[in-house]
Design a protein around this motif. Structure first.
Motif, PDB file in Angstrom:
ATOM      1  N   UNK A   1       4.285  44.995 -14.622  1.00  0.00           N
ATOM      2  CA  UNK A   1       5.389  44.406 -15.378  1.00  0.00           C
ATOM      3  C   UNK A   1       6.708  44.489 -14.614  1.00  0.00           C
ATOM      4  N   UNK A   2       6.923  45.621 -13.958  1.00  0.00           N
ATOM      5  CA  UNK A   2       8.153  45.762 -13.160  1.00  0.00           C
ATOM      6  C   UNK A   2       8.145  44.788 -11.983  1.00  0.00           C
ATOM      7  N   UNK A   3       6.988  44.618 -11.375  1.00  0.00           N
ATOM      8  CA  UNK A   3       6.892  43.681 -10.257  1.00  0.00           C
ATOM      9  C   UNK A   3       7.167  42.253 -10.725  1.00  0.00           C
ATOM     10  N   UNK A   4       6.557  41.870 -11.860  1.00  0.00           N
ATOM     11  CA  UNK A   4       6.765  40.519 -12.377  1.00  0.00           C
ATOM     12  C   UNK A   4       8.229  40.281 -12.715  1.00  0.00           C
ATOM     13  N   UNK A   5       8.875  41.290 -13.286  1.00  0.00           N
ATOM     14  CA  UNK A   5      10.289  41.165 -13.632  1.00  0.00           C
ATOM     15  C   UNK A   5      11.136  40.918 -12.398  1.00  0.00           C
ATOM     16  N   UNK A   6      10.862  41.657 -11.321  1.00  0.00           N
ATOM     17  CA  UNK A   6      11.658  41.507 -10.096  1.00  0.00           C
ATOM     18  C   UNK A   6      11.350  40.211  -9.359  1.00  0.00           C
ATOM     19  N   UNK A   7      10.202  39.603  -9.621  1.00  0.00           N
ATOM     20  CA  UNK A   7       9.844  38.358  -8.946  1.00  0.00           C
ATOM     21  C   UNK A   7      10.059  37.135  -9.836  1.00  0.00           C
ATOM     22  N   UNK A   8      10.810  37.317 -10.944  1.00  0.00           N
ATOM     23  CA  UNK A   8      11.113  36.218 -11.874  1.00  0.00           C
ATOM     24  C   UNK A   8       9.835  35.534 -12.368  1.00  0.00           C
ATOM     25  N   UNK A   9       8.833  36.338 -12.679  1.00  0.00           N
ATOM     26  CA  UNK A   9       7.572  35.821 -13.196  1.00  0.00           C
ATOM     27  C   UNK A   9       7.219  36.549 -14.482  1.00  0.00           C
ATOM     28  N   UNK A  10       6.181  36.076 -15.103  1.00  0.00           N
ATOM     29  CA  UNK A  10       5.633  36.745 -16.266  1.00  0.00           C
ATOM     30  C   UNK A  10       4.215  37.198 -15.953  1.00  0.00           C
ATOM     31  N   UNK A  11       3.830  38.292 -16.594  1.00  0.00           N
ATOM     32  CA  UNK A  11       2.501  38.844 -16.338  1.00  0.00           C
ATOM     33  C   UNK A  11       1.464  38.068 -17.136  1.00  0.00           C
ATOM     34  N   UNK A  12       0.443  37.600 -16.420  1.00  0.00           N
ATOM     35  CA  UNK A  12      -0.629  36.857 -17.063  1.00  0.00           C
ATOM     36  C   UNK A  12      -1.829  37.735 -17.361  1.00  0.00           C
ATOM     37  N   UNK A  13      -2.994  37.115 -17.329  1.00  0.00           N
ATOM     38  CA  UNK A  13      -4.231  37.822 -17.652  1.00  0.00           C
ATOM     39  C   UNK A  13      -4.698  38.691 -16.475  1.00  0.00           C
ATOM     40  N   UNK A  14      -5.577  39.599 -16.799  1.00  0.00           N
ATOM     41  CA  UNK A  14      -6.195  40.436 -15.763  1.00  0.00           C
ATOM     42  C   UNK A  14      -7.243  39.605 -15.026  1.00  0.00           C
ATOM     43  N   UNK A  15      -7.130  39.562 -13.698  1.00  0.00           N
ATOM     44  CA  UNK A  15      -8.132  38.863 -12.879  1.00  0.00           C
ATOM     45  C   UNK A  15      -9.314  39.770 -12.569  1.00  0.00           C
ATOM     46  N   UNK A  16      -9.006  40.965 -12.130  1.00  0.00           N
ATOM     47  CA  UNK A  16     -10.050  41.932 -11.781  1.00  0.00           C
ATOM     48  C   UNK A  16      -9.526  43.331 -12.063  1.00  0.00           C
ATOM     49  N   UNK A  17     -10.455  44.245 -12.273  1.00  0.00           N
ATOM     50  CA  UNK A  17     -10.081  45.644 -12.493  1.00  0.00           C
ATOM     51  C   UNK A  17     -11.152  46.542 -11.885  1.00  0.00           C
ATOM     52  N   UNK A  18     -10.699  47.612 -11.225  1.00  0.00           N
ATOM     53  CA  UNK A  18     -11.614  48.546 -10.573  1.00  0.00           C
ATOM     54  C   UNK A  18     -11.238  49.958 -11.014  1.00  0.00           C
ATOM     55  N   UNK A  19     -12.224  50.672 -11.520  1.00  0.00           N
ATOM     56  CA  UNK A  19     -11.987  52.079 -11.859  1.00  0.00           C
ATOM     57  C   UNK A  19     -12.399  52.946 -10.687  1.00  0.00           C
ATOM     58  N   UNK A  20     -11.492  53.768 -10.200  1.00  0.00           N
ATOM     59  CA  UNK A  20     -11.790  54.650  -9.089  1.00  0.00           C
ATOM     60  C   UNK A  20     -12.641  55.836  -9.519  1.00  0.00           C
ATOM     61  N   UNK A  21     -13.047  56.635  -8.545  1.00  0.00           N
ATOM     62  CA  UNK A  21     -13.839  57.829  -8.817  1.00  0.00           C
ATOM     63  C   UNK A  21     -12.940  58.953  -9.340  1.00  0.00           C
ATOM     64  N   UNK A  22     -13.463  59.721 -10.263  1.00  0.00           N
ATOM     65  CA  UNK A  22     -12.756  60.920 -10.709  1.00  0.00           C
ATOM     66  C   UNK A  22     -12.917  62.005  -9.649  1.00  0.00           C
ATOM     67  N   UNK A  23     -11.834  62.691  -9.352  1.00  0.00           N
ATOM     68  CA  UNK A  23     -11.883  63.805  -8.409  1.00  0.00           C
ATOM     69  C   UNK A  23     -11.387  65.067  -9.103  1.00  0.00           C
TER      70      UNK A  23
END
Length: 238
Positions: free
Chosen positions: A190-212
């Motif tokens: 959201x902060x990135x979209x705000x600084x780039x004069x854009x709006x946040x859309x849908x999620x394209x991809x998501x990856x869950x990392x390993x728990x350590x």
């Protein structure tokens, strides 16, 4: 006849113009949609928890040396029983304790042995405490001098006598940590979209990392730090 042909030609021309217009509109829309889909941001969200170990594995190893095997076995058994009584007196139970078989070595039986081997036999045996009483283990380790005063031949701080601390409750906190990491990733996006004069859309991809799970530091191995990082790609729209 000429008038009929002219009408057909006119209708065909109009149809061609309309088709071309629809095709152009479709191409423009497709290009715009493609450009919109092609604009995305990849962010990472971290979730971190500090927890206390819920299990301790405490090996207590005794060592003896002598010139007769019988003496080694007797001394090892005497030491192990003294440790067992010490643990039972201080709040542990027999269910927490396991005892390995004794190991006795004959130095003269080694290929490189000479007659000048000093004490011929060496032996060791390990009693292991497996318990959820982590604080009791930490406290009692500071009182091992009592065993030394009884003549128990405890091994030093070797790698195989170090206490292991574990945390077994990961499954209970996994859902909330995954949610937290995803929420943190969205806040960054959201902060990135705000600084780039854009709006946040849908999620394209998501990856869950390993728990350590790691020690907080070398001095407090009973305190664990659990981390997970989620990587999420969001579409950016105007």
């Amino acid at each position: 006849m000429t008038t009929s042909r002219s009408s057909h030609a006119l209708i065909f021309a109009i149809g061609a113009i309309i088709s071309a217009g629809l095709l152009s509109y479709g191409l423009i829309t497709s290009v715009n949609d493609f450009r919109s889909f092609d604009r995305f941001v990849t962010v990472k969200g971290l979730a971190e928890r500090e927890v206390k170990a819920d299990t301790a594995i405490w090996p207590l190893k005794v060592v003896r040396a002598g010139n007769t095997q019988n003496l080694i076995y007797e001394e090892l058994d005497k030491d192990i029983q003294a440790i067992r009584r010490f643990l039972l007196k201080n709040g542990f139970s027999d269910a927490d304790i396991s005892i390995s078989a004794p190991n006795v070595f004959d130095k003269l039986a080694e290929r490189w042995a000479t007659e000048e081997v000093g004490l011929r036999y060496t032996g060791d045996q390990t009693l292991t405490v497996y318990t959820d009483q982590v604080d009791r283990v930490r406290t009692l380790r500071q009182q091992l001098s009592e065993l030394g005063k009884q003549g128990v031949g405890l091994s030093g701080n070797n790698y195989d006598t170090m206490v292991e601390y574990h945390f077994n409750g990961l499954n209970d906190i996994k859902p909330s940590m995954i949610e937290e990491s995803a929420r943190n990733a969205r806040e960054v996006a959201l902060r990135f979209a705000e600084h780039s004069d854009s709006q946040l859309g849908k999620v394209r991809m998501a990856y869950q990392g390993q728990f350590t799970i790691s020690d907080r530091d070398s001095n407090t191995p009973h305190l664990k730090v659990i981390r997970v990082v989620s990587t999420v790609e969001y579409q950016l729209v105007d």
